[in-house]
Design a protein around this motif. Structure first.
Motif, PDB file in Angstrom:
ATOM      1  N   SER A   1      11.064  15.658 -10.077  1.00  0.00           N
ATOM      2  CA  SER A   1      11.134  15.111  -8.717  1.00  0.00           C
ATOM      3  C   SER A   1      11.712  13.708  -8.891  1.00  0.00           C
ATOM      4  CB  SER A   1       9.750  15.043  -8.073  1.00  0.00           C
ATOM      5  OG  SER A   1       9.085  13.853  -8.450  1.00  0.00           O
TER       6      SER A   1
ATOM      7  N   GLN B   1      13.297  19.192  -2.042  1.00  0.00           N
ATOM      8  CA  GLN B   1      12.219  18.427  -1.402  1.00  0.00           C
ATOM      9  C   GLN B   1      12.809  17.447  -0.400  1.00  0.00           C
ATOM     10  OE1 GLN B   1      10.144  16.204  -4.437  1.00  0.00           O
ATOM     11  NE2 GLN B   1       8.691  17.856  -4.813  1.00  0.00           N
TER      12      GLN B   1
ATOM     13  N   HIS C   1      -2.478  15.046  -9.377  1.00  0.00           N
ATOM     14  CA  HIS C   1      -1.203  14.993  -8.660  1.00  0.00           C
ATOM     15  C   HIS C   1      -0.127  14.588  -9.648  1.00  0.00           C
ATOM     16  CE1 HIS C   1       1.327  13.073  -5.249  1.00  0.00           C
ATOM     17  NE2 HIS C   1       1.628  14.334  -5.393  1.00  0.00           N
ATOM     18  N   HIS C   2      -0.035  13.335  -9.973  1.00  0.00           N
ATOM     19  CA  HIS C   2       0.781  12.847 -11.083  1.00  0.00           C
ATOM     20  C   HIS C   2       0.183  11.523 -11.520  1.00  0.00           C
ATOM     21  CE1 HIS C   2       2.558  10.477  -7.934  1.00  0.00           C
ATOM     22  NE2 HIS C   2       3.271  11.468  -7.433  1.00  0.00           N
TER      23      HIS C   2
ATOM     24  N   GLY D   1       2.983  17.074  -0.526  1.00  0.00           N
ATOM     25  CA  GLY D   1       1.899  16.241  -1.022  1.00  0.00           C
ATOM     26  C   GLY D   1       2.434  14.879  -1.385  1.00  0.00           C
ATOM     27  N   GLY D   2       1.550  13.919  -1.341  1.00  0.00           N
ATOM     28  CA  GLY D   2       1.965  12.574  -1.716  1.00  0.00           C
ATOM     29  C   GLY D   2       0.761  11.732  -2.016  1.00  0.00           C
ATOM     30  N   SER D   3       1.021  10.450  -2.231  1.00  0.00           N
ATOM     31  CA  SER D   3      -0.079   9.549  -2.571  1.00  0.00           C
ATOM     32  C   SER D   3       0.357   8.104  -2.412  1.00  0.00           C
ATOM     33  CB  SER D   3      -0.529   9.774  -4.022  1.00  0.00           C
ATOM     34  OG  SER D   3       0.539   9.606  -4.934  1.00  0.00           O
TER      35      SER D   3
ATOM     36  N   GLY E   1       4.063   7.382  -0.675  1.00  0.00           N
ATOM     37  CA  GLY E   1       5.112   8.313  -0.270  1.00  0.00           C
ATOM     38  C   GLY E   1       4.613   9.737  -0.283  1.00  0.00           C
ATOM     39  N   LEU E   2       5.566  10.627  -0.165  1.00  0.00           N
ATOM     40  CA  LEU E   2       5.223  12.048  -0.100  1.00  0.00           C
ATOM     41  C   LEU E   2       6.505  12.852  -0.256  1.00  0.00           C
ATOM     42  CD1 LEU E   2       2.949  13.893   2.365  1.00  0.00           C
ATOM     43  CD2 LEU E   2       5.369  14.397   2.502  1.00  0.00           C
ATOM     44  N   ALA E   3       6.360  14.099  -0.675  1.00  0.00           N
ATOM     45  CA  ALA E   3       7.508  15.006  -0.657  1.00  0.00           C
ATOM     46  C   ALA E   3       7.100  16.299   0.032  1.00  0.00           C
ATOM     47  CB  ALA E   3       7.974  15.287  -2.077  1.00  0.00           C
TER      48      ALA E   3
HETATM   49  N1  ASP Z   1       6.786  13.504  -6.533  1.00  0.00           N
HETATM   50  C1  ASP Z   1       5.707  14.214  -5.912  1.00  0.00           C
HETATM   51  C2  ASP Z   1       5.874  15.714  -6.110  1.00  0.00           C
HETATM   52  O1  ASP Z   1       6.941  16.174  -6.439  1.00  0.00           O
HETATM   53  C3  ASP Z   1       5.605  13.946  -4.450  1.00  0.00           C
HETATM   54  C4  ASP Z   1       5.150  12.554  -4.162  1.00  0.00           C
HETATM   55  O2  ASP Z   1       4.113  12.133  -4.709  1.00  0.00           O
HETATM   56  O3  ASP Z   1       5.810  11.877  -3.382  1.00  0.00           O
HETATM   57  O4  ASP Z   1       4.938  16.450  -5.910  1.00  0.00           O
END
Ligand code: ASP
Length: 623
Positions: free
Chosen positions: A216, A254, A486-487, A524-526, A569-571
């Motif tokens: 991403s 996305q 999430h990440h 999802g985002g954070s 943010g979010l995707a």
């Molecule tokens: N990069 C994240 C994903 O691909 C989305 C985000 O946290 O904005 O799930």
């Protein structure tokens, strides 16, 4: 013999849209039209009718042809028309003639048929042949190897692509025009970093060096926030070399965005604006709530057994171990002190019908995972007022009565109980949550209940920041046995959560939010960690990533250190969003060239074996 291919061809002077709009007003006008020949009917030796489809294949006009006076050679337009294969592209020069709308069976309006005029053929320029070894009738379904023919023959795919294009336009318009986002392209040749998913590598000609395709644009968009870009958006291609489990594609799209100086709420409100605009403009939705409801991960998992609950189904899950006999608790599974949960699913009014349904379900392959649950099979009961204790005798008198009141039981309701270990939730669903979905799906499929209607949006938040690592997902490869849920860039939610980072990481809540509709995660985002120290702490101390892995993120630490503002943010998964909006089962139905379940494009036949020459160029050797 090359008979029909032309290099030059006449430009179109009229569109089918104009024919439809102006109709008989165009009588006797000479026009050139482009399109595809459809079915032909030779009424007599000297009179032929043919359908003529425009280049969108969505509008049709009738061609009428008679032998041109004095010309009787093979190149007379009449003869040409009679020789042309259906589906051939042509330019028709003709004269517009008003006509009476066809009556009777022919008049039953065929979609897109222009009935006010027809075109008398004066000349035909065949533009290419359609080979007679390809059989294409309305219902022909072509294999993935012939995706071009399937797209051409299946209006639902072409509609999906047009819908998708409109959706992308609306997203851009809403975000860039109304919310001041800047659309920025980030590199596709990125580098390997243990963000969460397995990556695709792109070897270079320099020995030993490779790019990685981005899973991403996460890191680049955070870098943009530190670069003084206030709001970024991109309709971005992402690449993940994952098991192509249910409906995943190795490359997907996305709607990716990030906002500086923003909180989770700011992002949620922005996304709601985008989603409401899409639903309103493309689906005519009227009654969408001002803001979407918010539910914690804990609540979603306990009430619906899923972190992406389909709220339309009802059938809420509740604990009942405290109110049922110990015998029953011991009987339904091997666990010591389990949580026992109950849900009801109204199937039919007649308990016998419900019984038939559930017996069939339990005999089907779909029931196998539930039967084999190591924590015990589901207990299945049918509420039946003709039976002792309404069919709930194993619950004993008191619990049966209490249960009847608690979940409002009526004749024919299916009552399911299931044990699970008394421990914190992790992952995306519980067995009873999966059973809830499977039973509803089967009851709809077999006509017991109607399909759920409408769109029920919800935000899910308060996810755990870390989950125990498992073999299926590589995570960040840290030594702590933990992976970022999430990440690894997601921020702890509150100061209290920060305090737990080193003492009890599994208890730390994340400022992470998912948007869910009808049981589907749309995105999802954070809020992100924007302090370099905190980011280093999470990676080094909590996840216990090796120094070598830490180095992969040195750029990000450096960027955060340079006065990076708070950001969130979010995707949105764009393929899935379009599929959900269009009510399509699979994302493949809304992607022009989807990969197969084995990650192949069967039309172009990718991926291909590397040649000796390529291996040499990239300094690679096969083992
Ligand atoms: N990069 C994240 C994903 O691909 C989305 C985000 O946290 O904005 O799930």
């Amino acid at each position: 013999m090359l008979t029909v291919v032309t290099v030059d061809f006449p430009s179109a002077t009229c569109t089918f849209q104009r024919l439809a709009e102006e109709g008989a007003k165009l009588n006797d006008q000479q026009v050139v039209l482009h399109g595809y020949i459809g079915t032909r009917r030779d009424a007599s030796k000297s009179l032929t009718f043919a359908e003529f489809h425009d280049m969108t294949l969505g509008a049709t006009v009738q061609l009428v042809s008679t032998p041109t006076k004095g010309v009787d050679g093979s190149n007379s337009p009449h003869t040409t028309l009679r020789e042309l294969q259906e589906h051939s592209p042509v330019a028709i020069s003709g004269t517009i003639k008003s006509r009476k709308a066809p009556s009777g069976k022919d008049g039953e309006s065929k979609a897109g048929l222009i009935t006010s005029v027809e075109v008398k053929v004066d000349n035909i320029t065949p533009l290419n042949a359609f080979p007679n070894d390809i059989i294409m009738s309305k219902d022909t379904v072509f294999p993935a190897e012939s995706r071009h023919l399937q797209i051409r023959n299946d209006p639902s795919i072409r509609n999906a692509l047009a819908f998708r294009s409109k959706a992308a336009r609306i997203v851009r318009n809403e975000l860039c025009e109304k919310h001041d986002f800047t659309e920025i392209e980030t590199p596709l040749l990125f580098k390997s970093t243990p963000e969460g998913a397995r990556e695709f590598l792109v070897p270079t000609r320099t020995p030993g060096l490779a790019y990685a395709l981005p899973q991403s644009p996460q890191q680049y968009k955070q870098i943009l926030m530190a670069s003084g870009i206030p709001r970024y958006v991109q309709i971005a291609k992402c690449f993940r070399d994952e098991d192509l489990r249910a409906d995943r594609q190795p490359e997907f799209t996305q709607v990716d965005l990030e906002m500086a100086f923003a909180s989770a709420e700011d992002v949620m409100r922005t996304i709601e604006a985008v989603v409401k605009r899409l639903w309103t403009e493309l689906l005519g939705a009227k009654d969408l709530p001002e803001t979407f409801p918010l539910m914690s991960y804990e609540k979603a998992m306990s009430k619906y057994g899923s972190d992406k609950p389909d709220l339309r189904l009802g059938s809420e899950i509740q604990p009942i171990e405290y109110m049922i006999p110990v015998d029953l608790v011991n009987k339904i599974g091997p666990l010591d002190d389990p949580i026992v949960e109950v849900m009801k699913i109204p199937i039919a009014e007649d308990p016998n019908d419900t019984r038939k349904f559930v017996n069939k379900f339990m005999d089907s392959p779909e029931a196998q995972p539930f039967i084999q649950n190591p924590h015990g099979q589901p207990g299945i009961f049918i509420f039946d007022t003709r039976k002792p204790l309404q069919g709930l005798s194993v619950f004993g008198f008191e619990a049966a009565e209490a249960l009847e009141d608690m979940i409002n039981l009526e004749d024919g309701d299916l009552v399911i109980i299931q044990a699970r270990p008394r421990e914190a939730f992790s992952g995306g669903s519980t067995p009873i949550g999966n059973l809830r979905l499977a039973l509803h799906k089967s009851a709809v499929k077999h006509g017991y209940i109607g399909p759920p209607q409408g769109f029920a949006f919800t935000w899910i938040n308060d996810f755990p920041l870390f989950s125990p690592s498992n073999d299926a997902e590589p995570g960040q490869g840290g030594a702590a046995g933990l992976s970022a849920t999430h990440h690894p860039f997601t921020s702890p939610k509150t100061a209290a959560d920060v305090d737990l980072l080193l003492t009890d990481p599994l208890q730390v809540r994340a400022d992470h939010y998912d948007l869910v509709v009808n049981g589907v995660e749309l995105g999802g985002g954070s809020r992100r960690i924007h302090s370099a120290e905190m980011q280093e702490l999470v990676m080094r101390e909590v996840l216990q990533m090796s120094e070598e892995r830490m180095k992969d993120f040195a750029h990000l630490i450096e960027v955060l250190r340079a006065g990076c503002p708070p950001h969130a943010g979010l995707a949105l998964g764009f393929d899935r969003l379009v599929a959900v909006m269009m009510g399509r089962e699979s994302v493949r139905d809304v992607i022009a060239f989807p990969k197969s379940g084995r990650g192949e494009d069967l039309l172009v036949k990718s991926p291909t074996k590397m040649t000796e020459g390529q291996l040499e160029t990239y300094h690679l050797r096969l083992r």
